[in-house]
Structures are given as C-alpha cells and as structure tokens.
Design a protein around this motif. Structure first.
Motif, PDB file in Angstrom:
ATOM      1  N   TYR A 185     -18.910  19.079 -24.510  1.00 58.56           N
ATOM      2  CA  TYR A 185     -19.081  20.379 -23.959  1.00 58.56           C
ATOM      3  C   TYR A 185     -20.529  20.987 -23.505  1.00 58.56           C
ATOM      4  N   ARG A 186     -21.606  19.994 -23.909  1.00 60.16           N
ATOM      5  CA  ARG A 186     -22.906  20.081 -23.500  1.00 60.16           C
ATOM      6  C   ARG A 186     -23.318  18.960 -22.872  1.00 60.16           C
ATOM      7  N   HIS A 187     -22.553  18.417 -21.919  1.00 59.25           N
ATOM      8  CA  HIS A 187     -22.942  17.097 -21.380  1.00 59.25           C
ATOM      9  C   HIS A 187     -24.458  17.030 -20.729  1.00 59.25           C
ATOM     10  N   ASN A 188     -24.802  17.983 -20.110  1.00 60.36           N
ATOM     11  CA  ASN A 188     -26.326  17.814 -19.566  1.00 60.36           C
ATOM     12  C   ASN A 188     -27.055  17.600 -20.516  1.00 60.36           C
ATOM     13  N   LEU A 189     -27.040  18.367 -21.470  1.00 60.22           N
ATOM     14  CA  LEU A 189     -28.041  18.132 -22.704  1.00 60.22           C
ATOM     15  C   LEU A 189     -27.829  16.733 -23.347  1.00 60.22           C
ATOM     16  N   TRP A 190     -26.610  16.324 -23.484  1.00 64.98           N
ATOM     17  CA  TRP A 190     -26.270  14.931 -24.028  1.00 64.98           C
ATOM     18  C   TRP A 190     -27.010  14.014 -23.216  1.00 64.98           C
ATOM     19  N   TYR A 201     -18.792  17.072 -29.704  1.00 65.24           N
ATOM     20  CA  TYR A 201     -19.200  18.310 -29.143  1.00 65.24           C
ATOM     21  C   TYR A 201     -19.985  18.185 -28.050  1.00 65.24           C
ATOM     22  N   PHE A 202     -21.383  17.663 -27.946  1.00 69.25           N
ATOM     23  CA  PHE A 202     -22.548  17.658 -27.026  1.00 69.25           C
ATOM     24  C   PHE A 202     -22.090  16.848 -25.867  1.00 69.25           C
TER      25      PHE A 202
END
Length: 768
Positions: free
Chosen positions: A712-717, A708-709
């Motif tokens: 869909y939330r690659h910058n946070l990952w 998921y990260f």
C-alpha cells in the motif's frame, strides 16, 4: 535467515529504486540507452530495424526484475583493485569477522551488515579520493597510484565482496570450541587457522562445479545479489546528484544513530525491554502464567521484544509469504506442541523440555566423557552402566523435522522445479558436446558485456583445491582435528554431489537449507562402521568440511553474480574473495580465544547468563549430536523407543511435497506452490532453546514492512526499506562493539541491579 523453496515461490518483488522519471523521459532514456549500447547515432538506431530487434531480443532474455535494476551500460576503464580498495578492506573486514564470530556463541544476534559495508565504503572511498595525494609508488618492478582519480562504484563492489567473504564467521570454530569447552582439548593455533582457511578454499574451489549451471543463465537471478545490486545502482545515481540518494543517506544515518543508542538499553542498561512478558507482569509467581508468557524460559505467548537482535532485517528482506510460513511453524512448535509436551501426553520424558542437552533418565546431565576411553574409543562397559541418553521432547521433534526438511528440499525441487532442471541440463549437455563454455549458450545483454573480460580459468579453482587438499590431508594424517583422513575424502565426495542442487535452490529462491544434522548423522554411521578413533568433536569437523563444500560455494557464486550484474572483471572478483578470507580467518580465531577466555563459565553452564544470550546453544547442540552419533552411534540411538520415530522424518519429507503438488495441480488458484514444506520443516527444526521471544514481534514487524508498506505504500518501501534494514543491523553491531569496548575490553563493568535489570529474572517471571 530462512528463505524460499523454488522459482515458482519467489515473490514478484521489484528491487528497483525510484527512477523519478515520467513516461516521456523513460522513452528518451530508452532511445539513448539503445544508442549507447550500439555505438551509433541515436537516429540511426531507430532507423535500423535489424539492430533494434537485436537489442530488444538481448533485453527480453533478461527477467523484468533484472531489467529494472541492473545498468546495461559499462565503462571498462573504471578502476577496480586500487590502493583505496586494499585500504578499505583492512578497515571493514576485521570488525565484521570479530562480531560475526562472537554472535555464533550468543542465543540471538544480528549479522554484521554487508549493507553497512556497501554504504560506508562508498562514502569513505569518495572521501579518500579527495584527500589522498595523486602519487605513484614504485616497489621493485611494480607501481601503483595512491589516488587513481574519482572513486568508482566498481571499487565499492569489490570492497563489499571482500567483506562478504572475510567479514564473516567460520564453521571451523565449532569443532575447535567443542573440543576445548567440553573435552578440555585445545587445538594448536596454527592448525586451527590453516584448518579454517582450507575448508573455505574447498568451498570456493567447489564453486567451479556449479558455476556453469548457475552463473550465466539469466533465469537464475540470485535474489540477494539482485538486492545488493539495487543499492550499488543507487550509488551511481548519487554521483549524478540525485535528491533521492541524498534522502536515503540521511535516513540511513538517522536510523543508525537512533538504534545504536537504543541498543544500549536491552543489551546493558534495561534488559527487560528485550522480552516484555505481559503474562508474567499479571502473575509474576504463577508457574503456568510464567511458562506461557516468558520469552526466555517458556512459550513466549504474546511476548514482545524491543531488542533488534531478536528481530533483524530479515523482516524487511524476506518475502511476506515466507514470513507467514515461518510464523505458522513457530506457533505450531512453541504455542501448540510445547504445552502438549509439558502438560499433555506428547513425550514421556518430562525433564529438560526446552533444553538441547543430553540427560540421564532422572534428568541429570549425561556424563558423556565416561563413554570415552583415554584414546577416545567407545567405552561399552560404561554405556551399559550409564544407559542411553535422553533428550527434551522439543529437541526430538526438532531432529524429526530436520530430517524431513533435508529430503523435502530435494523432492520439492523435483516437483516444482523440474522444468528448470531439464532446461539447464539441455544447455549443459550442448556445452559438453561442443567443448565450449556454457556462457556461449546465452546471448542476453549482460553476458555480452561480460564477454569483454577474461573469465576465471578452471585451473585457478584446481590450484585452490589442491592447496586446501594438501593442508587438510596433512592435518588429518598427523592426528589433528579429530577425524581420520579417509573421512575427509568422503566429505569431499558428498560436497561435490550436493553443491549443485543446493546452489540451484539458493539461486532461485534465496533459501539456504542447513543440513548440519544430516552431515553428523552420516559421519556417525561411517565412524561406527570401523573400529578406532571416535572423538565427539570429529562430527563437527566433518560437518565443517562437507558443509563448506557447498555452503561457501553458494556465497562465492552469489558474489560472482553481483560482479556479473555490476560488470566487474571476473578475475578481480575472484581475487577479492580470496583476499577477504585471508584477512578474516585470523580474526575469527582471535575472537574465538576471547570468547572462550571470558565467557567460558556461561557457555559451559557453570554460571547462568541473566540475559540468556551467552549460552552457546549451537555448541551445546553440536555436542549433543556428537555424543549421540559418534559415541553412542545411530544404530544404538534409533533402537531406543523415544528415538525410534526419528527416521520417519525422511519419509515425511519425501511425501509432503508430493501431496502439496497434487493439491497445486488440482486447485491452481489455491497458491499451494507457496505452501513450502521445506521452509515449514526447517523452521520447526530450529531450536528455540528457552528463547521464544522475537518470533511474534518479527511477524508483526514483517506485516508492517513487507505487507502493508510493500503493498500500500510501495514507493516508500522501494526507497527506504533496504536502507533502514542495513542501518538497523549495522547499529546493533556498532552498539555491541561499543559495549565491548566500554564495559568488557579491559575491566568487566556490570550494570547495577535495578527494577529493569532484576538479577533473578529480567522478565520478572519468577516462577519459571
């Protein structure tokens, strides 16, 4: 722990951190980079088409992940082996060596985090650079400065590489522990320590065999090395007051403190949180429900764990498709085959279903010591009286898939990696014909930067090998460590053959295949080909030598690749690895003595550990294999009906990758190259051993972090994934150290029994 299988399988994961630059600034930085690399004015670079093309070619040879992560600038004047380096290695290596050795006796654990050493040594180094006096110390003809100036990232790299070498466990502790725990033979401390040193040095010297294949070629990225490099590059940014770096450090310390406090609950105060068996809560005294739901003595169906030692940072590092394969293998093994063995017709021997011990036909423990004479020879009369040893059905299919995984790793490489094999072989052939170093075959920017430093000469590796050879041949010739001297020579030969293909697999895919069972099987065949000494601990002594010959070589090459990425002088990297191991081994032995002196009753099975942690499952498994392969022998073993299918595991491992490859060629869009048989079989061969909790939770955690990260939330990952993984692994080890200091170092302090720490079953599965 379990990783991928070939270059085609490596997930397209970028390890770069957020640059926080827009397109215009990236173009400006690129022009400045080209200018700095050629030592000419910026405007001259862009006017000189020939030099521009040369630079572009230098960069194009590097994989995109490397170009995005690794700095292509170098300052040769940065300090490396300083007083600060030596001081910090003395701080970080001993606790890591102790904790990692201690973990090897537990059912589950989290490794001493190398990320912690990376991060902590960076900040400690900067602090030391502020407080240490700028004083020069002279000793005879030598002198050094206590504080040679600002702390450099290169110093941090070398501290980390020393810790990666020395702040680890040792394979040598296995045979020493097996001999003392099961056969009451204590190895002389000096012999034990020198044995552990020498087997590691053998592996380090064998790295020279694979170095020319795998170190210089940019196609071999060594994913773990690239990931660690991304953190080192983050430190470079923090030196420039990067806001991102400050946020990352804040997140790291919040995660560190939070999980350290939490780990006191599952490990000491509230053990029930280590295995939340919901089915047991519904029917706490129903045998079927208990077996289905228990994570400590059953299938672990829908079982959840809140103990980080059962999860670890692998869920944040391992590609998601790899985690899917591992979970499928767990489901097949624990949720399908286990109930088929318990209530169905899978296996006729119903005793010790989830045990890795050896039994008599009636289910009692196999009296292995009766099979040995006073001088450790096989007692044929006793064997005829006692009969063959029986194993739980789960352990039998573990062995089958263990054999399959070993062969499948080789056949998978041949099918899916033959192009890389041919390419590397051609380069090596050209090197042999020219008599030069294979690094001259590569003209990428990184190799050009490293060419300014002196490489490690071959004779350094040869001297290291000769030292280890003299030590080990002396130990075996004098009758120590349980194997004849000629078996040591065979182990060296086997290690020399296997080191390059296994390192090749690891360099491409970050998957390291454990072949301990195969080593013990080979030793069993050898030792039964001659009459004489057949001590069971000899199998693990042989396995430690043959295993470390390629196992340690892989890690040495991986750390040298980090040095390659971070532009560290190769000779400084070599020294840091040897120095780290010199410090770590004595601590390994000290921890071994503490564990055997304080946890012996749990490890031997005299008492039951309520947490099912101090079980020494790996030791029990090694001892079981030793009894089968060394005392009974492979020929007698495979003659028994229940063991007769095991050799077919080799055939299955050879054929399965061929089938997958055919499907891959017929249906190229089906992503069959990700259906890695080696990972599946290796996971199936892993012994869950009455601890099936953690696998379901790990899959859920991996789905959140690396699916998921990541998607869909690659910058946070990209910013926080590895930082949090490092923080959590570090927190677990810190909590274990604090629990040891507060409740075990002096007087043993037990947690009072209460609802969340039930003395009969912490899961409240009372009918297992």
């Amino acid at each position: 722990m379990y990783k991928a299988g070939s270059k085609l399988e490596v997930a397209n994961t970028s390890f770069s951190l957020d640059s926080e630059l827009d397109d215009a600034s990236k173009k400006n930085d690129e022009k400045k980079l080209y200018s700095s690399l050629t030592d000419v004015k910026e405007e001259d670079v862009w006017e000189n088409e020939e030099k521009e093309q040369e630079l572009e070619d230098d960069l194009k040879e590097l994989p995109i992940e490397v170009r995005e992560t690794v700095s292509l600038e170098d300052d040769p004047k940065e300090p490396t082996l300083t007083f600060r380096y030596f001081l910090m290695t003395l701080i970080f290596i001993p606790p890591g060596a102790f904790l990692d050795t201690m973990s090897s006796y537990r059912t589950s654990s989290a490794a001493y985090s190398v990320f912690f050493v990376q991060i902590a040594s960076y900040w400690l180094g900067k602090w030391l650079a502020k407080i240490l006096p700028s004083k020069t110390i002279r000793i005879w003809k030598f002198s050094f400065s206590l504080n040679p100036g600002p702390f450099s990232v290169k110093e941090c790299v070398l501290v980390t590489l020393s810790a990666a070498s020395g702040a680890t466990g040792s394979q040598g502790t296995t045979s020493i522990s097996v001999a003392e725990l099961f056969y009451n033979q204590k190895v002389n401390p000096a012999v034990a320590i020198f044995f552990m040193w020498a087997i590691v040095w053998t592996g380090y010297s064998f790295a020279a065999i694979a170095r020319n294949f795998l170190l210089y070629d940019p196609q071999y990225q060594w994913p773990q090395a690239l990931m660690q490099t991304s953190l080192f590059e983050a430190f470079r940014k923090s030196d420039n007051n990067s806001k991102l770096a400050s946020k990352q450090m804040r997140v790291f310390f919040i995660g560190l403190v939070g999980l350290t406090v939490w780990q006191f609950f599952p490990e000491y105060i509230f053990p029930m949180t280590g295995s939340l068996a919901f089915l047991c809560w519904v029917a706490p005294r129903n045998q079927v429900a208990n077996f289905l739901g228990s994570g400590m003595s059953g299938m672990g169906f829908l079982n959840i764990t809140l103990d980080w030692s059962n999860i670890t940072s692998s869920i944040m590092i391992m590609p998601y498709w790899t985690q899917v394969i591992k979970f499928i293998a767990f489901v097949v093994g624990a949720w399908i085959l286990l109930p088929a063995a318990k209530w169905g017709n899978l296996g006729s021997f119903k005793h010790g279903l989830m045990s890795n011990s050896l039994f008599l036909k009636n289910g009692t423990v196999y009296p292995a010591t009766r099979l040995m004479t006073a001088n450790f020879q096989f007692n044929e009369t006793a064997y005829q009286e006692i009969g063959p040893g029986y194993m739980g059905t789960q352990k039998i299919w573990n062995m089958f898939f263990d054999y399959a995984s070993y062969i499948s790793a080789i056949t998978w490489i041949l099918f899916f990696g033959h192009k890389q094999i041919i390419s590397t072989g051609k380069k090596l052939f050209r090197r042999i014909r020219s008599g030069g170093n294979i690094s001259n075959e590569y003209t990428d920017r990184l190799n050009k930067i490293q060419s300014s430093y002196d490489d490690v000469p071959l004779w350094w590796f040869l001297v290291l090998f000769l030292i280890s050879f003299v030590i080990l041949i002396t130990i075996f010739a004098t009758g120590n460590m349980f194997i004849p001297w000629w078996a040591y020579i065979v182990a060296l030969g086997f290690g020399a053959i296997i080191v390059t293909p296994m390192s090749w697999l690891y360099a491409l895919s970050n998957f390291q295949l454990a072949i301990g069972t195969f080593n013990e099987l080979i030793y069993g065949y050898m030792i039964h080909a001659v009459s004489g000494f057949k001590h069971p601990a000899g199998a693990s002594s042989y396995g430690a030598i043959a295993g470390d010959a390629w196992y340690r070589a892989q890690y040495m090459l991986q750390d040298q690749k980090i040095g390659h990425y971070m532009h560290i002088p190769p000779r400084a990297v070599f020294f840091s690895q040897i120095f780290g191991e010199l410090l770590g081994v004595p601590v390994n032995y000290g921890c071994l003595r503490w564990v055997l002196n304080t946890k012996r009753e749990f490890l031997s099975g005299e008492k039951k550990d309520p947490l099912h942690q101090w079980t020494g499952q790996s030791l029990v498994s090694y001892n079981t294999m030793a009894i089968q392969y060394v005392l009974i022998g492979p020929k007698r073993l495979f003659a028994e009906a229940m063991y007769r299918p095991l050799p077919y595991g080799f055939l299955a491992g050879a054929l399965a990758p061929a089938i997958i490859y055919i499907l891959f060629r017929l249906f190229p869009k089906g992503k069959f190259h990700l259906w890695n048989i080696t990972i599946f079989c290796s996971t199936m061969s892993h012994f869950y051993g009455n601890l099936s909790t953690g696998y379901f939770s790990s899959f859920i955690g991996g789905t959140i972090t690396n699916f998921y990260f990541y998607r869909y939330r690659h910058n946070l990952w990209r910013k926080y994934n590895y930082i949090l993984g490092a923080a959590f692994d570090t927190a677990f080890n810190l909590a274990m150290l604090l629990i040891f200091i507060f409740f075990s170092a002096g007087k043993q302090v037990a947690m009072p029994s209460w609802w969340g720490n039930n003395s009969d079953s912490v899961e409240r599965c009372f009918a297992t």
